[in-house]
Design a protein around this motif. Structure first.
Motif, PDB file in Angstrom:
ATOM      1  N   PHE A  88       0.856  -1.191   0.000  1.00 47.54           N
ATOM      2  CA  PHE A  88       0.000   0.000   0.000  1.00 47.54           C
ATOM      3  C   PHE A  88       0.894   1.244   0.000  1.00 47.54           C
ATOM      4  O   PHE A  88       2.086   1.180   0.311  1.00 47.54           O
ATOM      5  CB  PHE A  88      -0.935   0.001   1.213  1.00 47.54           C
ATOM      6  N   VAL A  89       0.314   2.376  -0.338  1.00 45.42           N
ATOM      7  CA  VAL A  89       1.058   3.644  -0.380  1.00 45.42           C
ATOM      8  C   VAL A  89       1.403   4.088   1.038  1.00 45.42           C
ATOM      9  O   VAL A  89       0.556   4.055   1.932  1.00 45.42           O
ATOM     10  CB  VAL A  89       0.206   4.745  -1.055  1.00 45.42           C
ATOM     11  N   VAL A  90       2.659   4.533   1.238  1.00 43.25           N
ATOM     12  CA  VAL A  90       3.043   5.074   2.545  1.00 43.25           C
ATOM     13  C   VAL A  90       3.595   6.505   2.455  1.00 43.25           C
ATOM     14  O   VAL A  90       3.783   7.164   3.473  1.00 43.25           O
ATOM     15  CB  VAL A  90       4.069   4.161   3.259  1.00 43.25           C
ATOM     16  N   LYS A  91       3.849   6.986   1.224  1.00 41.15           N
ATOM     17  CA  LYS A  91       4.407   8.337   1.085  1.00 41.15           C
ATOM     18  C   LYS A  91       4.254   8.775  -0.368  1.00 41.15           C
ATOM     19  O   LYS A  91       4.360   7.942  -1.275  1.00 41.15           O
ATOM     20  CB  LYS A  91       5.889   8.334   1.468  1.00 41.15           C
ATOM     21  N   SER A  92       4.009  10.075  -0.577  1.00 37.20           N
ATOM     22  CA  SER A  92       3.923  10.572  -1.952  1.00 37.20           C
ATOM     23  C   SER A  92       4.393  12.020  -2.008  1.00 37.20           C
ATOM     24  O   SER A  92       4.053  12.831  -1.137  1.00 37.20           O
ATOM     25  CB  SER A  92       2.490  10.450  -2.476  1.00 37.20           C
ATOM     26  N   ILE A  93       5.164  12.329  -3.033  1.00 30.68           N
ATOM     27  CA  ILE A  93       5.685  13.688  -3.241  1.00 30.68           C
ATOM     28  C   ILE A  93       5.635  13.988  -4.742  1.00 30.68           C
ATOM     29  O   ILE A  93       5.839  13.098  -5.568  1.00 30.68           O
ATOM     30  CB  ILE A  93       7.161  13.824  -2.784  1.00 30.68           C
ATOM     31  N   HIS A 108      22.665  10.124  -2.218  1.00 36.84           N
ATOM     32  CA  HIS A 108      22.109   9.840  -0.889  1.00 36.84           C
ATOM     33  C   HIS A 108      21.228   8.593  -0.971  1.00 36.84           C
ATOM     34  O   HIS A 108      20.877   8.127  -2.058  1.00 36.84           O
ATOM     35  CB  HIS A 108      21.272  11.020  -0.385  1.00 36.84           C
ATOM     36  N   GLN A 109      20.868   8.066   0.185  1.00 38.25           N
ATOM     37  CA  GLN A 109      19.827   7.051   0.303  1.00 38.25           C
ATOM     38  C   GLN A 109      18.601   7.712   0.930  1.00 38.25           C
ATOM     39  O   GLN A 109      18.732   8.697   1.658  1.00 38.25           O
ATOM     40  CB  GLN A 109      20.296   5.898   1.215  1.00 38.25           C
ATOM     41  N   ASP A 110      17.411   7.178   0.671  1.00 35.60           N
ATOM     42  CA  ASP A 110      16.203   7.679   1.333  1.00 35.60           C
ATOM     43  C   ASP A 110      16.034   6.889   2.628  1.00 35.60           C
ATOM     44  O   ASP A 110      15.626   5.728   2.611  1.00 35.60           O
ATOM     45  CB  ASP A 110      14.983   7.493   0.429  1.00 35.60           C
ATOM     46  N   LEU A 111      16.364   7.531   3.742  1.00 37.22           N
ATOM     47  CA  LEU A 111      16.474   6.804   5.006  1.00 37.22           C
ATOM     48  C   LEU A 111      15.349   7.078   5.997  1.00 37.22           C
ATOM     49  O   LEU A 111      15.372   6.558   7.103  1.00 37.22           O
ATOM     50  CB  LEU A 111      17.818   7.136   5.681  1.00 37.22           C
ATOM     51  N   THR A 112      14.379   7.916   5.625  1.00 30.40           N
ATOM     52  CA  THR A 112      13.310   8.215   6.579  1.00 30.40           C
ATOM     53  C   THR A 112      11.955   7.786   6.028  1.00 30.40           C
ATOM     54  O   THR A 112      11.760   7.661   4.822  1.00 30.40           O
ATOM     55  CB  THR A 112      13.252   9.711   6.935  1.00 30.40           C
ATOM     56  N   ILE A 113      11.023   7.572   6.940  1.00 28.02           N
ATOM     57  CA  ILE A 113       9.634   7.305   6.598  1.00 28.02           C
ATOM     58  C   ILE A 113       8.765   8.374   7.239  1.00 28.02           C
ATOM     59  O   ILE A 113       9.171   9.022   8.213  1.00 28.02           O
ATOM     60  CB  ILE A 113       9.193   5.898   7.060  1.00 28.02           C
ATOM     61  N   PRO A 141      15.248  -3.335   8.263  1.00 29.51           N
ATOM     62  CA  PRO A 141      14.285  -4.197   7.554  1.00 29.51           C
ATOM     63  C   PRO A 141      13.079  -3.443   6.991  1.00 29.51           C
ATOM     64  O   PRO A 141      12.541  -3.833   5.949  1.00 29.51           O
ATOM     65  CB  PRO A 141      13.852  -5.198   8.631  1.00 29.51           C
ATOM     66  N   ILE A 142      12.669  -2.361   7.652  1.00 27.89           N
ATOM     67  CA  ILE A 142      11.532  -1.575   7.154  1.00 27.89           C
ATOM     68  C   ILE A 142      11.932  -0.844   5.882  1.00 27.89           C
ATOM     69  O   ILE A 142      11.178  -0.813   4.895  1.00 27.89           O
ATOM     70  CB  ILE A 142      11.026  -0.607   8.248  1.00 27.89           C
ATOM     71  N   LEU A 143      13.140  -0.263   5.861  1.00 29.33           N
ATOM     72  CA  LEU A 143      13.625   0.419   4.655  1.00 29.33           C
ATOM     73  C   LEU A 143      13.825  -0.567   3.504  1.00 29.33           C
ATOM     74  O   LEU A 143      13.510  -0.266   2.343  1.00 29.33           O
ATOM     75  CB  LEU A 143      14.940   1.152   4.943  1.00 29.33           C
ATOM     76  N   GLU A 144      14.339  -1.736   3.825  1.00 26.35           N
ATOM     77  CA  GLU A 144      14.606  -2.739   2.787  1.00 26.35           C
ATOM     78  C   GLU A 144      13.322  -3.249   2.142  1.00 26.35           C
ATOM     79  O   GLU A 144      13.337  -3.734   1.008  1.00 26.35           O
ATOM     80  CB  GLU A 144      15.402  -3.903   3.377  1.00 26.35           C
ATOM     81  N   GLY A 231       4.930  -0.353  18.030  1.00 25.40           N
ATOM     82  CA  GLY A 231       4.901   0.630  19.120  1.00 25.40           C
ATOM     83  C   GLY A 231       3.864   1.717  18.999  1.00 25.40           C
ATOM     84  O   GLY A 231       4.021   2.794  19.569  1.00 25.40           O
ATOM     85  N   GLY A 232       2.796   1.465  18.228  1.00 29.31           N
ATOM     86  CA  GLY A 232       1.758   2.486  18.096  1.00 29.31           C
ATOM     87  C   GLY A 232       1.987   3.480  16.978  1.00 29.31           C
ATOM     88  O   GLY A 232       1.168   4.376  16.757  1.00 29.31           O
ATOM     89  N   LEU A 233       3.102   3.352  16.251  1.00 25.67           N
ATOM     90  CA  LEU A 233       3.349   4.240  15.108  1.00 25.67           C
ATOM     91  C   LEU A 233       2.472   3.827  13.928  1.00 25.67           C
ATOM     92  O   LEU A 233       2.222   2.644  13.709  1.00 25.67           O
ATOM     93  CB  LEU A 233       4.819   4.168  14.676  1.00 25.67           C
ATOM     94  N   GLN A 234       2.042   4.822  13.155  1.00 25.13           N
ATOM     95  CA  GLN A 234       1.275   4.572  11.926  1.00 25.13           C
ATOM     96  C   GLN A 234       1.920   5.345  10.779  1.00 25.13           C
ATOM     97  O   GLN A 234       2.443   6.443  10.976  1.00 25.13           O
ATOM     98  CB  GLN A 234      -0.180   5.056  12.088  1.00 25.13           C
ATOM     99  N   TRP A 235       1.846   4.775   9.572  1.00 22.37           N
ATOM    100  CA  TRP A 235       2.259   5.522   8.379  1.00 22.37           C
ATOM    101  C   TRP A 235       1.341   6.728   8.228  1.00 22.37           C
ATOM    102  O   TRP A 235       0.120   6.594   8.254  1.00 22.37           O
ATOM    103  CB  TRP A 235       2.118   4.651   7.133  1.00 22.37           C
ATOM    104  N   SER A 236       1.894   7.921   8.049  1.00 23.64           N
ATOM    105  CA  SER A 236       1.034   9.116   8.006  1.00 23.64           C
ATOM    106  C   SER A 236       0.255   9.229   6.703  1.00 23.64           C
ATOM    107  O   SER A 236      -0.759   9.923   6.640  1.00 23.64           O
ATOM    108  CB  SER A 236       1.863  10.379   8.215  1.00 23.64           C
ATOM    109  N   GLU A 237       0.722   8.572   5.643  1.00 25.62           N
ATOM    110  CA  GLU A 237       0.032   8.710   4.348  1.00 25.62           C
ATOM    111  C   GLU A 237      -0.534   7.375   3.868  1.00 25.62           C
ATOM    112  O   GLU A 237      -0.754   7.200   2.670  1.00 25.62           O
ATOM    113  CB  GLU A 237       0.995   9.272   3.295  1.00 25.62           C
ATOM    114  N   ARG A 238      -0.755   6.465   4.774  1.00 24.64           N
ATOM    115  CA  ARG A 238      -1.199   5.135   4.372  1.00 24.64           C
ATOM    116  C   ARG A 238      -2.461   5.207   3.493  1.00 24.64           C
ATOM    117  O   ARG A 238      -3.424   5.894   3.825  1.00 24.64           O
ATOM    118  CB  ARG A 238      -1.517   4.306   5.604  1.00 24.64           C
ATOM    119  N   MET A 239      -2.425   4.530   2.376  1.00 28.64           N
ATOM    120  CA  MET A 239      -3.519   4.584   1.410  1.00 28.64           C
ATOM    121  C   MET A 239      -3.493   3.322   0.554  1.00 28.64           C
ATOM    122  O   MET A 239      -2.446   2.949   0.056  1.00 28.64           O
ATOM    123  CB  MET A 239      -3.281   5.819   0.523  1.00 28.64           C
ATOM    124  N   TYR A 240      -4.624   2.681   0.416  1.00 33.24           N
ATOM    125  CA  TYR A 240      -4.671   1.472  -0.420  1.00 33.24           C
ATOM    126  C   TYR A 240      -4.943   1.833  -1.866  1.00 33.24           C
ATOM    127  O   TYR A 240      -5.554   2.839  -2.143  1.00 33.24           O
ATOM    128  CB  TYR A 240      -5.756   0.511   0.091  1.00 33.24           C
TER     129      TYR A 240
END
Length: 240
Positions: A88-93, A108-113, A141-144, A231-240
């Protein structure tokens, strides 16, 4: 586009960290997307405007009417067959690099979510906050697990800021650009036709040069994952 050989593209991404697939969007589909972009109110806080770059963060949230245009049948098949059934979508720019742009991006690498709030979760950090949006470096593992699709609304080559990448760098963990050994590594320019896409893994070292040919480069950047965050974190742009 011949969709029957998506396995070839999938294996190329897994080995090299990126691939290019052209003719994903028809000229008519690109025109429809462009028309939506031409009519937007650029004064919102998620829009960044300078003479070198125009960008929209949380792009699909800001322009929900564009989602159906972007997720055509070809994109849906790419996501399902190359990434996996549950991605699913987790980020869009959205990036618009104008004809006169001097904007360039160093390797660079994209290292943040992007996540919905700041929480103290083990192995997540450092954190950054921009305009009430939270970004954090997650465990490897999340980045990979993430795939990025870059949709090209213009023909793009090395003269107007096509991405340059270091093949296979995605499989080397966190790779500081200042440590690149060019006696060992190679560089590849990812030319993409208008209506084509580049797919890459976020850990693939990438950058882009200044525009020198007076042609603009507009790109829609969308990241996908199929992992839930701890830990209660959610993707801020989560979209199916």
């Amino acid at each position: 586009m011949s969709l029957k050989n998506l396995e070839i593209y999938k294996s190329h991404i897994l080995e090299y960290g990126f691939t290019v697939i052209n003719t994903i969007f028809s000229p008519e589909e690109i025109d429809k997307i462009s028309r939506v972009l031409e009519n937007i109110d650029t004064s919102k806080e998620n829009f960044r405007k300078s003479e070198d770059l125009f960008a929209i963060r949380q792009f699909l949230k800001e322009l929900p009417e564009i989602k159906d245009l972007i997720f055509n049948e070809n994109i849906q098949r790419v996501v399902k067959e190359i990434f996996g059934e549950k991605y699913f979508v987790v980020k869009s720019i959205y990036f618009d690099k104008p004809e006169t742009s001097n904007w360039y991006v160093a390797y660079h690498q994209d290292l943040t979510i992007s996540v919905d709030k700041k929480l103290d979760v083990p192995d997540f950090g450092p954190w950054t906050t921009k305009q009430n949006q939270f970004a954090v470096q997650p465990p490897l593992p999340i980045l990979e697990n993430i795939y990025t699709i870059r949709i090209h609304l213009d023909d793009t080559d090395e003269n107007n800021g096509a991405l340059k990448v270091v093949p296979k760098s995605h499989s080397k963990g966190i790779y500081r650009p200042e440590t690149i050994d060019w006696k060992v590594e190679t560089e590849e320019i990812c030319n993409v036709e208008k209506g084509g896409i580049m797919i890459m893994k976020p850990l693939t070292l990438h950058g882009s040069n200044r525009t020198t040919n007076g042609k603009k480069r507009r790109v829609i950047h969308i990241e996908f994952s199929d992992m839930e965050l701890p830990g209660g974190l959610q993707w801020s742009e989560r979209m199916y």
